[in-house]
Scaffold this motif. Structure first.
Motif, short mmCIF file in Angstrom:
data_model
loop_
_atom_site.label_atom_id
_atom_site.label_comp_id
_atom_site.label_asym_id
_atom_site.label_seq_id
_atom_site.Cartn_x
_atom_site.Cartn_y
_atom_site.Cartn_z
N LEU A 1 -5.08 3.45 8.29
CA LEU A 1 -4.87 2.02 8.19
C LEU A 1 -5.17 1.31 9.50
O LEU A 1 -5.72 0.21 9.51
CB LEU A 1 -3.43 1.73 7.75
N THR B 1 -4.70 1.20 -2.16
CA THR B 1 -5.50 0.32 -1.32
C THR B 1 -6.04 -0.85 -2.14
O THR B 1 -6.05 -1.99 -1.65
CB THR B 1 -6.64 1.09 -0.65
N MET C 1 -11.47 0.53 2.99
CA MET C 1 -10.84 1.53 2.13
C MET C 1 -11.48 2.90 2.34
O MET C 1 -10.77 3.92 2.39
CB MET C 1 -10.98 1.13 0.65
N ASN D 1 0.83 -1.20 0.00
CA ASN D 1 0.00 0.00 0.00
C ASN D 1 0.87 1.26 0.00
O ASN D 1 0.69 2.15 -0.82
CB ASN D 1 -0.92 -0.03 1.22
N GLU E 1 -10.19 4.26 5.66
CA GLU E 1 -8.79 4.66 5.49
C GLU E 1 -8.66 5.97 4.70
O GLU E 1 -7.97 6.90 5.11
CB GLU E 1 -8.09 3.52 4.75
#
Length: 168
Positions: A129, A59, A98, A36, A101
């Protein structure tokens, strides 16, 4: 008369059993973090749409990497009867992770005005994360990679006697 152990394990026993899973989840996740961060950093060096979508691109690549690690290493002994269902749920929960994040990344850039690449890397790959990982851990183990049901003692006895019943 026989005695049997309590059918419900204590909290300590459950946490102890969970520790191995958490460690393996962390190893797969760490590989995903490296992927990532690497993809994110490369995308930040680009311009236009690639730079704008760098968080989502990074991601998405990490999600693919993590699925392989979870399915074929961590949860290889779990029920894989319906790959279509498993992959669909994995993608849904990964997508929610996602959003968590990248929502934190968007908040840090657009509200807190942290626009440097380093600040964005910290916002996305540390704070975002961490929040996404906690969500993913519990959703994957609960709904995506379901444990195979264990046979109860009565089921084992019934299976052992099944050939005898078939002869009747």
């Amino acid at each position: 008369m026989t005695t049997s152990a309590s059918p419900t394990p204590s909290l300590f026993q459950r946490l102890r059993g969970l520790s191995g899973e958490v460690i393996k989840f962390g190893i797969v996740g760490l590989v995903g973090v490296v992927v990532n961060a690497g993809v994110f950093w490369v995308c930040l060096q680009g311009t236009g749409a690639i730079k704008s979508l760098s968080g989502f691109i990074a991601t998405a690549v990490a999600i693919g990497t993590n699925y392989l690690g979870y399915r074929y290493w961590l949860y290889r002994d779990r029920d894989a009867a319906s790959r279509k269902r498993e992959i669909t749920l994995f993608l849904i929960f990964s997508g929610i992770g996602m959003l968590i994040e990248n929502g934190i990344l968007a908040f840090s850039v657009h509200v807190l005005d942290y626009t440097s690449s380093g600040a964005q890397l910290v916002a996305k790959n540390v704070v975002g994360l961490a929040a996404g990982t906690i969500f993913r851990f519990f959703s994957y183990r609960t709904w995506v990679f379901k444990a195979l049901p264990e046979l109860a003692e009565t089921d084992e006895v019934a299976l052992a006697n099944e050939p005898a019943l078939a002869k009747l």
